[in-house]
Design a protein around this motif. Structure first.
Motif, PDB file in Angstrom:
ATOM      1  N   ALA A  24       0.815  -1.221   0.000  1.00 62.42           N
ATOM      2  CA  ALA A  24       0.000   0.000   0.000  1.00 62.42           C
ATOM      3  C   ALA A  24       0.849   1.271   0.000  1.00 62.42           C
ATOM      4  CB  ALA A  24      -0.937  -0.004   1.208  1.00 62.42           C
ATOM      5  N   ILE A  25       1.734   1.398   0.968  1.00 62.54           N
ATOM      6  CA  ILE A  25       2.416   2.687   1.120  1.00 62.54           C
ATOM      7  C   ILE A  25       3.392   2.963  -0.025  1.00 62.54           C
ATOM      8  CG2 ILE A  25       3.883   4.068   2.642  1.00 62.54           C
ATOM      9  CD1 ILE A  25       2.621   2.499   4.989  1.00 62.54           C
ATOM     10  N   ILE A  26       4.226   1.966  -0.345  1.00 64.18           N
ATOM     11  CA  ILE A  26       5.216   2.189  -1.418  1.00 64.18           C
ATOM     12  C   ILE A  26       4.533   2.414  -2.772  1.00 64.18           C
ATOM     13  CG2 ILE A  26       7.106   1.079  -2.702  1.00 64.18           C
ATOM     14  CD1 ILE A  26       8.142   0.085   0.021  1.00 64.18           C
ATOM     15  N   PRO A  27       3.522   1.585  -3.152  1.00 65.90           N
ATOM     16  CA  PRO A  27       2.824   1.894  -4.415  1.00 65.90           C
ATOM     17  C   PRO A  27       2.169   3.281  -4.403  1.00 65.90           C
ATOM     18  CG  PRO A  27       2.289  -0.323  -3.717  1.00 65.90           C
ATOM     19  CD  PRO A  27       3.055   0.300  -2.597  1.00 65.90           C
ATOM     20  N   LEU A  28       1.603   3.663  -3.254  1.00 64.55           N
ATOM     21  CA  LEU A  28       0.953   4.979  -3.173  1.00 64.55           C
ATOM     22  C   LEU A  28       1.981   6.106  -3.352  1.00 64.55           C
ATOM     23  CD1 LEU A  28      -1.839   6.258  -2.676  1.00 64.55           C
ATOM     24  CD2 LEU A  28      -1.224   6.450  -0.284  1.00 64.55           C
ATOM     25  N   MET A  29       3.160   5.918  -2.730  1.00 63.50           N
ATOM     26  CA  MET A  29       4.237   6.914  -2.891  1.00 63.50           C
ATOM     27  C   MET A  29       4.644   7.006  -4.362  1.00 63.50           C
ATOM     28  SD  MET A  29       6.746   6.098   0.242  1.00 63.50           S
ATOM     29  CE  MET A  29       6.840   7.166   1.655  1.00 63.50           C
ATOM     30  N   THR A  30       4.712   5.852  -5.023  1.00 64.01           N
ATOM     31  CA  THR A  30       5.103   5.841  -6.435  1.00 64.01           C
ATOM     32  C   THR A  30       4.066   6.592  -7.272  1.00 64.01           C
ATOM     33  OG1 THR A  30       6.028   3.680  -5.987  1.00 64.01           O
ATOM     34  CG2 THR A  30       5.902   4.312  -8.288  1.00 64.01           C
ATOM     35  N   VAL A  31       2.789   6.371  -6.944  1.00 64.08           N
ATOM     36  CA  VAL A  31       1.737   7.063  -7.681  1.00 64.08           C
ATOM     37  C   VAL A  31       1.857   8.576  -7.488  1.00 64.08           C
ATOM     38  CG1 VAL A  31      -0.765   7.416  -7.792  1.00 64.08           C
ATOM     39  CG2 VAL A  31       0.134   5.115  -7.691  1.00 64.08           C
ATOM     40  N   VAL A  32       2.173   8.993  -6.271  1.00 66.54           N
ATOM     41  CA  VAL A  32       2.371  10.439  -6.019  1.00 66.54           C
ATOM     42  C   VAL A  32       3.529  10.942  -6.879  1.00 66.54           C
ATOM     43  CG1 VAL A  32       3.030  12.160  -4.283  1.00 66.54           C
ATOM     44  CG2 VAL A  32       1.401  10.372  -3.688  1.00 66.54           C
ATOM     45  N   ASN A  33       4.602  10.174  -6.937  1.00 64.13           N
ATOM     46  CA  ASN A  33       5.761  10.589  -7.753  1.00 64.13           C
ATOM     47  C   ASN A  33       5.403  10.670  -9.239  1.00 64.13           C
ATOM     48  OD1 ASN A  33       7.348  10.703  -5.489  1.00 64.13           O
ATOM     49  ND2 ASN A  33       8.203   8.663  -5.741  1.00 64.13           N
ATOM     50  N   TYR A  34       4.648   9.690  -9.712  1.00 67.27           N
ATOM     51  CA  TYR A  34       4.253   9.690 -11.131  1.00 67.27           C
ATOM     52  C   TYR A  34       3.337  10.871 -11.460  1.00 67.27           C
ATOM     53  CZ  TYR A  34       5.944   4.932 -12.146  1.00 67.27           C
ATOM     54  OH  TYR A  34       6.714   3.819 -12.355  1.00 67.27           O
ATOM     55  N   SER A  35       2.508  11.259 -10.466  1.00 66.79           N
ATOM     56  CA  SER A  35       1.479  12.263 -10.745  1.00 66.79           C
ATOM     57  C   SER A  35       2.057  13.643 -11.061  1.00 66.79           C
ATOM     58  CB  SER A  35       0.515  12.369  -9.565  1.00 66.79           C
ATOM     59  OG  SER A  35       1.165  12.980  -8.473  1.00 66.79           O
ATOM     60  N   VAL A  36       3.326  13.863 -10.750  1.00 69.85           N
ATOM     61  CA  VAL A  36       3.913  15.183 -11.031  1.00 69.85           C
ATOM     62  C   VAL A  36       4.970  15.094 -12.140  1.00 69.85           C
ATOM     63  CG1 VAL A  36       3.443  16.213  -8.786  1.00 69.85           C
ATOM     64  CG2 VAL A  36       5.516  14.859  -9.086  1.00 69.85           C
ATOM     65  N   GLN A  37       4.936  13.953 -12.875  1.00 68.43           N
ATOM     66  CA  GLN A  37       5.933  13.788 -13.932  1.00 68.43           C
ATOM     67  C   GLN A  37       5.305  13.232 -15.203  1.00 68.43           C
ATOM     68  OE1 GLN A  37       9.971  12.496 -12.268  1.00 68.43           O
ATOM     69  NE2 GLN A  37       8.542  11.689 -10.768  1.00 68.43           N
ATOM     70  N   GLU A  38       6.066  13.314 -16.284  1.00 70.34           N
ATOM     71  CA  GLU A  38       5.641  12.727 -17.558  1.00 70.34           C
ATOM     72  C   GLU A  38       6.681  11.684 -17.938  1.00 70.34           C
ATOM     73  OE1 GLU A  38       3.716  11.801 -19.725  1.00 70.34           O
ATOM     74  OE2 GLU A  38       3.413  13.302 -21.287  1.00 70.34           O
ATOM     75  N   THR A  39       6.223  10.566 -18.494  1.00 69.91           N
ATOM     76  CA  THR A  39       7.187   9.559 -18.938  1.00 69.91           C
ATOM     77  C   THR A  39       6.783   9.024 -20.304  1.00 69.91           C
ATOM     78  OG1 THR A  39       8.261   7.470 -18.409  1.00 69.91           O
ATOM     79  CG2 THR A  39       5.980   7.676 -17.722  1.00 69.91           C
ATOM     80  N   PHE A  40       7.793   8.696 -21.078  1.00 73.18           N
ATOM     81  CA  PHE A  40       7.541   8.043 -22.373  1.00 73.18           C
ATOM     82  C   PHE A  40       8.109   6.632 -22.345  1.00 73.18           C
ATOM     83  CE2 PHE A  40       7.966  12.623 -23.086  1.00 73.18           C
ATOM     84  CZ  PHE A  40       6.701  12.886 -23.571  1.00 73.18           C
ATOM     85  N   GLY A  41       8.281   6.081 -21.158  1.00 74.46           N
ATOM     86  CA  GLY A  41       8.836   4.744 -20.995  1.00 74.46           C
ATOM     87  C   GLY A  41      10.316   4.797 -20.692  1.00 74.46           C
ATOM     88  N   ASP A  42      10.955   3.640 -20.650  1.00 71.02           N
ATOM     89  CA  ASP A  42      12.392   3.516 -20.425  1.00 71.02           C
ATOM     90  C   ASP A  42      12.831   4.127 -19.086  1.00 71.02           C
ATOM     91  OD1 ASP A  42      14.799   2.489 -21.193  1.00 71.02           O
ATOM     92  OD2 ASP A  42      15.481   4.348 -22.157  1.00 71.02           O
TER      93      ASP A  42
ATOM     94  N   THR B  11       8.404  15.758  -4.104  1.00 69.67           N
ATOM     95  CA  THR B  11       7.567  14.690  -3.531  1.00 69.67           C
ATOM     96  C   THR B  11       8.236  14.102  -2.286  1.00 69.67           C
ATOM     97  OG1 THR B  11       8.496  13.178  -5.172  1.00 69.67           O
ATOM     98  CG2 THR B  11       6.290  14.022  -5.604  1.00 69.67           C
ATOM     99  N   ALA B  12       9.591  14.037  -2.314  1.00 71.57           N
ATOM    100  CA  ALA B  12      10.305  13.555  -1.120  1.00 71.57           C
ATOM    101  C   ALA B  12      10.055  14.496   0.056  1.00 71.57           C
ATOM    102  CB  ALA B  12      11.799  13.446  -1.418  1.00 71.57           C
ATOM    103  N   ALA B  13      10.058  15.809  -0.238  1.00 77.24           N
ATOM    104  CA  ALA B  13       9.798  16.800   0.822  1.00 77.24           C
ATOM    105  C   ALA B  13       8.378  16.639   1.353  1.00 77.24           C
ATOM    106  CB  ALA B  13       9.998  18.211   0.260  1.00 77.24           C
ATOM    107  N   PHE B  14       7.444  16.371   0.451  1.00 73.68           N
ATOM    108  CA  PHE B  14       6.047  16.173   0.860  1.00 73.68           C
ATOM    109  C   PHE B  14       5.935  14.986   1.830  1.00 73.68           C
ATOM    110  CE2 PHE B  14       2.161  13.681  -0.062  1.00 73.68           C
ATOM    111  CZ  PHE B  14       1.219  14.556   0.443  1.00 73.68           C
ATOM    112  N   PHE B  15       6.577  13.866   1.469  1.00 73.83           N
ATOM    113  CA  PHE B  15       6.494  12.691   2.347  1.00 73.83           C
ATOM    114  C   PHE B  15       7.273  12.907   3.649  1.00 73.83           C
ATOM    115  CE2 PHE B  15       5.249  10.472  -1.598  1.00 73.83           C
ATOM    116  CZ  PHE B  15       4.029  10.017  -1.133  1.00 73.83           C
ATOM    117  N   ALA B  16       8.359  13.670   3.561  1.00 76.88           N
ATOM    118  CA  ALA B  16       9.114  13.985   4.777  1.00 76.88           C
ATOM    119  C   ALA B  16       8.234  14.800   5.725  1.00 76.88           C
ATOM    120  CB  ALA B  16      10.373  14.776   4.411  1.00 76.88           C
TER     121      ALA B  16
END
Lengths: 287, 92
Positions: A24-42, B11-16
């Motif tokens: 739960a927590i690690i996937p949720l953190m990852t989703v937060v990280n993804y939500s402020v970025q754009e990716t084209f893969g790789d 995002t690291a700052a947010f979680f911190a």
């Protein structure tokens, strides 16, 4: 007497903590990280700030899916909760039919969600399905694959069939826990069946009903499998609820940034509404 | 090892910040056990943990509402969230 302080008990919590962290927590953190970025893969990401949140919040597509989601959730709650209580009230409390009723009620809950979707898909097909064919034979112009109204009717009917049992079983558990003395006292006072329900049964069921409403609310707000198998969000987008739309964005279009932003908004809505439900129901209980 | 998580400094700052809030709550609970329960202006029985939750959740919606209705920059909703947080911890 001196109180013994034993901190070793914390070790017993550790497995659960690790499990929750990893699923739960690690996937949720990852989703937060993804939500402020754009990716084209790789595994390459570009900072986009709150752009995706802005885009999702102002998109008509999101508003429509949210509207459909709210309509679905409140429709099934309005049907399943009263119906579940009514069925629980008619079930026997003693005798040989108790286990029969309980097993019958538990059956829909034991069927996997994708099987429920597939079952109802076939059941409702207008040419070969029992429901679809019968309705057409009775003169109704029913076709859930073409008409949005029919798709909604089938979707709600399927959910009511699948999940009312949960409300029934929880309400029944609340009902059987009421001691006979309450009913005897009500009888002496000359209380009618409505008074007994209003002043004895309903207050005693409040806790389990809170759980039932919360579970049904959260589950129905996250409905994906059954709806996806039954209608796939169609016809058109008429039954595209939030989760189906989310999967389309995340996996169909591979727009991970917008999908992550939408997931977080979705999560916050569920969290807020669950908190409001819980607080209101607990507040009533206290008062 | 954690590159798949796509970490960024904001995002690291947010979680911190969230972690700091939780640590503060733990320290407060150890120093003054019981959670300082009270009935506030909304008529709700809340502990300090409940008030933190109400603040964080409410703030998230303040930011979302601002983004949806007004857009960036987000200084104004930040100020509103801080005032809201003060009000929650003071009166709710």
């Amino acid at each position: 007497m001196n109180k013994t302080i034993n901190q070793k008990a914390w070790l017993f919590v550790l497995p659960v903590f690790l499990l929750v962290a990893f699923n739960a927590i690690i996937p949720l953190m990852t989703v937060v990280n993804y939500s402020v970025q754009e990716t084209f893969g790789d595994n390459t990401f570009f900072w986009s700030g709150v752009l995706w949140f802005e885009e999702i919040l102002t998109s008509e597509r999101f508003h429509d899916s949210l509207g459909r989601q709210l309509m679905f959730t409140f429709s099934i709650l309005a049907i399943e909760v009263p119906l579940g209580i009514a069925i629980a009230l008619t079930m026997p409390r003693k005798g040989p039919f108790v286990p029969v009723c309980l097993v019958l009620m538990a059956l829909p809950l034991l069927i996997p969600w994708n099987v429920v979707g597939a079952m109802w898909n076939i059941f409702a097909l207008p040419d070969i399905g029992l429901l679809g064919y019968s309705l057409n034979a009775l003169g109704f112009d029913y076709n859930f694959t073409r008409q949005p109204g029919d798709a909604w009717f089938t979707l709600i009917l399927m959910d009511v069939w699948h999940w009312t049992s949960l409300v029934v079983l929880l309400s029944y558990a609340g009902l059987v826990s009421i001691p006979d003395a309450y009913y005897q006292a009500a009888k002496i006072d000359g209380a009618g069946s409505w008074s007994i329900f209003r002043h004895i049964q309903l207050p005693k069921m409040k806790r389990v009903l809170t759980i039932a409403v919360l579970l049904r609310f959260m589950d129905s707000f996250m409905i994906y499998t059954e709806a996806s198998v039954l209608t796939g969000g169609g016809p058109g987008n008429s039954t595209t609820v939030l989760s189906i739309d989310l999967v389309k964005i995340a996996l169909g279009q591979f727009d991970l940034g917008p999908a992550a932003a939408m997931s977080l908004i979705y999560f916050l809505i569920i969290l807020a509404l669950s908190w409001v439900f819980y607080t209101l129901m607990m507040r009533n209980e206290d008062s | 090892m954690l590159t798949w998580m796509a970490w960024t400094w904001p995002t690291a700052a947010f979680f911190a910040f969230i972690a700091a809030c939780l640590i503060t709550m733990t320290v407060l609970e150890l120093r003054r056990p019981g959670g300082a329960p009270r009935r506030g202006v909304l008529g709700l029985d809340t502990t300090r943990g409940d008030r933190l939750f109400i603040w964080l959740l409410g703030s998230a919606f303040i930011f979302l509402a601002w983004l949806g209705l007004v857009g960036t920059p987000l200084w104004a909703p930040l100020a509103i969230a801080l005032v809201y947080g003060f009000s929650v911890f003071r009166w709710v």
